[in-house]
Design an enzyme around this catalytic site. Structure first.
Site, PDB file in Angstrom:
ATOM      1  N   ASN A  84       0.874  -1.185   0.000  1.00 30.25           N
ATOM      2  CA  ASN A  84       0.000   0.000   0.000  1.00 30.25           C
ATOM      3  C   ASN A  84       0.904   1.226   0.000  1.00 30.25           C
ATOM      4  O   ASN A  84       1.526   1.534   1.015  1.00 30.25           O
ATOM      5  CB  ASN A  84      -0.892  -0.039   1.252  1.00 30.25           C
ATOM      6  CG  ASN A  84      -1.703   1.238   1.436  1.00 30.25           C
ATOM      7  OD1 ASN A  84      -1.764   2.082   0.541  1.00 30.25           O
ATOM      8  ND2 ASN A  84      -2.327   1.372   2.590  1.00 30.25           N
ATOM      9  N   LYS A 111       0.052   4.244  -0.143  1.00 36.21           N
ATOM     10  CA  LYS A 111      -0.579   5.415   0.486  1.00 36.21           C
ATOM     11  C   LYS A 111      -0.372   6.643  -0.418  1.00 36.21           C
ATOM     12  O   LYS A 111      -0.403   6.505  -1.629  1.00 36.21           O
ATOM     13  CB  LYS A 111      -0.039   5.597   1.906  1.00 36.21           C
ATOM     14  CG  LYS A 111      -0.144   4.304   2.720  1.00 36.21           C
ATOM     15  CD  LYS A 111       0.152   4.465   4.184  1.00 36.21           C
ATOM     16  CE  LYS A 111      -0.031   3.114   4.881  1.00 36.21           C
ATOM     17  NZ  LYS A 111       0.135   3.200   6.320  1.00 36.21           N
ATOM     18  N   HIS A 125      -9.382   1.274   5.341  1.00 36.72           N
ATOM     19  CA  HIS A 125      -8.074   1.454   5.993  1.00 36.72           C
ATOM     20  C   HIS A 125      -8.245   2.409   7.179  1.00 36.72           C
ATOM     21  O   HIS A 125      -9.038   3.349   7.118  1.00 36.72           O
ATOM     22  CB  HIS A 125      -7.051   2.024   4.996  1.00 36.72           C
ATOM     23  CG  HIS A 125      -5.654   1.964   5.521  1.00 36.72           C
ATOM     24  ND1 HIS A 125      -5.174   2.867   6.439  1.00 36.72           N
ATOM     25  CD2 HIS A 125      -4.652   1.082   5.297  1.00 36.72           C
ATOM     26  CE1 HIS A 125      -3.921   2.539   6.748  1.00 36.72           C
ATOM     27  NE2 HIS A 125      -3.578   1.467   6.064  1.00 36.72           N
ATOM     28  N   GLU A 183      -6.543   4.756   8.203  1.00 28.74           N
ATOM     29  CA  GLU A 183      -6.307   6.174   7.890  1.00 28.74           C
ATOM     30  C   GLU A 183      -7.542   6.804   7.265  1.00 28.74           C
ATOM     31  O   GLU A 183      -7.808   7.994   7.455  1.00 28.74           O
ATOM     32  CB  GLU A 183      -5.062   6.294   6.991  1.00 28.74           C
ATOM     33  CG  GLU A 183      -3.798   6.020   7.801  1.00 28.74           C
ATOM     34  CD  GLU A 183      -2.628   5.442   7.016  1.00 28.74           C
ATOM     35  OE1 GLU A 183      -2.653   5.492   5.772  1.00 28.74           O
ATOM     36  OE2 GLU A 183      -1.694   4.937   7.674  1.00 28.74           O
ATOM     37  N   GLU A 242      -4.931  -4.763  10.808  1.00 31.68           N
ATOM     38  CA  GLU A 242      -3.881  -3.761  10.970  1.00 31.68           C
ATOM     39  C   GLU A 242      -4.110  -2.994  12.271  1.00 31.68           C
ATOM     40  O   GLU A 242      -4.906  -2.040  12.303  1.00 31.68           O
ATOM     41  CB  GLU A 242      -3.899  -2.770   9.801  1.00 31.68           C
ATOM     42  CG  GLU A 242      -3.660  -3.398   8.449  1.00 31.68           C
ATOM     43  CD  GLU A 242      -3.123  -2.391   7.442  1.00 31.68           C
ATOM     44  OE1 GLU A 242      -2.070  -2.644   6.871  1.00 31.68           O
ATOM     45  OE2 GLU A 242      -3.750  -1.325   7.259  1.00 31.68           O
ATOM     46  N   GLY A 276       3.109   2.304  10.764  1.00 32.54           N
ATOM     47  CA  GLY A 276       4.093   3.363  10.591  1.00 32.54           C
ATOM     48  C   GLY A 276       4.863   3.714  11.853  1.00 32.54           C
ATOM     49  O   GLY A 276       5.538   4.739  11.906  1.00 32.54           O
ATOM     50  N   SER A 325       3.835  -2.102  10.231  1.00 38.26           N
ATOM     51  CA  SER A 325       5.294  -2.188  10.442  1.00 38.26           C
ATOM     52  C   SER A 325       5.880  -3.536  10.049  1.00 38.26           C
ATOM     53  O   SER A 325       6.810  -4.022  10.708  1.00 38.26           O
ATOM     54  CB  SER A 325       5.650  -1.827  11.886  1.00 38.26           C
ATOM     55  OG  SER A 325       5.360  -0.454  12.142  1.00 38.26           O
TER      56      SER A 325
HETATM   57  P1  13P Z   1       3.346   0.404   7.521  1.00 38.87           P
HETATM   58  O1  13P Z   1       3.828  -0.897   6.908  1.00 38.87           O
HETATM   59  O2  13P Z   1       4.063   1.601   6.961  1.00 38.87           O
HETATM   60  O3  13P Z   1       3.329   0.334   9.011  1.00 38.87           O
HETATM   61  O4  13P Z   1       1.814   0.597   7.059  1.00 38.87           O
HETATM   62  C1  13P Z   1       0.936  -0.461   7.185  1.00 38.87           C
HETATM   63  C2  13P Z   1      -0.310  -0.115   6.479  1.00 38.87           C
HETATM   64  O5  13P Z   1      -1.066   0.744   6.914  1.00 38.87           O
HETATM   65  C3  13P Z   1      -0.611  -0.832   5.227  1.00 38.87           C
HETATM   66  O6  13P Z   1      -1.908  -0.590   4.799  1.00 38.87           O
END
Ligand code: 13P
Length: 256
Positions: free
Chosen positions: A11, A13, A102, A104, A172, A178, A216
């Site tokens: 992803n 983002k 997601h 976010e 997640e 992150g 992560s």
């Molecule tokens: P990270 O791997 O950067 O922690 O992000 C995970 C994520 O949100 C994938 O959708």
């Protein structure tokens, strides 16, 4: 029931300009050379979906080595929704997947499980695989509410037409995204086991749905996380931006 094929999805983002397509090509070349058993996907920003799908199709290795996905879609197929993108548009641009729900988007755009469920149904209507994300915040984990929160999100976010073929679940934990922090393997096993139980209770094909872990995932922890029971692959953010980081994660699950 056939064994679940591992799935490793990147992803990106809100990262990536045209120059970043070289990373997708580099990944496709590595994959073509070693033919992983895993299915591989990359979800770039919407502006790059068509270009990435074309770049992978044009490369000598063919489009199927890595499939492309969107990061969100609207529930409707068309209409007066400025700035939104329909699942049908992603499909036409060459996408095979779309991530919905997601954390976010749940946090930044106030998306509820009810909205996520409509988006997942839209993905199915358009012929896309919906990657439905769930996960608890740190406050929820500290309050001992993880399983309750995740179960409610699963029940609320999966439409009744979900099947093992058209839907993937991604667990997640919000506090792991992150941050460089990851749950213990026991914590991952507990949540994935609970999700599996819920899928089995509701869907005939509950045993066939793939459940990804995300948060992560890095080259140095991928093997440990991917070995946990009911972890069928990974949804990877930061470490998916560079083929050199993403490939070892693919190798952790996909080359057995
Ligand atoms: P990270 O791997 O950067 O922690 O992000 C995970 C994520 O949100 C994938 O959708």
């Amino acid at each position: 029931m056939a064994a679940r094929r591992p799935l490793i999805v990147g992803n990106w983002k809100m990262n990536g300009l045209t120059a970043s397509l070289g990373e997708a090509r580099a990944l496709a070349e590595k994959a073509a050379a070693s033919r992983p058993v895993a299915e591989l996907g990359l979800c770039p920003p919407a502006t790059l979906v068509a270009a990435m799908a074309n770049a992978l199709k044009d490369s000598a290795v063919g489009a199927d080595v890595i499939k492309v996905g969107g990061q969100d879609c609207h529930a409707r197929a068309s209409g007066a929704h400025t700035g939104d993108i329909a699942a049908e548009m992603l499909k036409e641009a060459g996408a095979a997947y779309v991530i919905v729900g997601h954390s976010e988007r749940r946090a930044d755009h106030g998306e509820t499980s009810e909205m996520v469920r409509a988006k997942a149904a839209a993905a199915h209507r358009a012929g896309l695989i919906a990657i439905v994300c769930v996960g608890e915040t740190l406050a929820e984990r500290d309050a001992g509410a993880t399983l309750k929160v995740v179960t409610a999100q699963i029940r609320g976010s999966l439409p009744d037409d979900a099947t093992a073929a058209n839907t993937v679940v991604a667990y997640e934990p919000v506090w792991a995204i992150g941050t460089g922090r990851t749950p213990t393997t026991a914590q991952v096993a507990e949540v994935h086991g609970e999700i599996r139980k819920d899928l089995l209770a509701r869907f005939d094909e509950g045993a066939g749905f793939r459940i990804l872990y995300g948060g992560s995932v890095k080259p140095d922890n991928a093997a440990e996380l991917m070995a946990v029971a009911d972890v069928d692959g990974a949804l990877v953010g930061g470490a998916s931006l560079k083929a050199a980081d993403f490939w070892p994660i693919v190798a952790a699950k996909g080359l057995q």
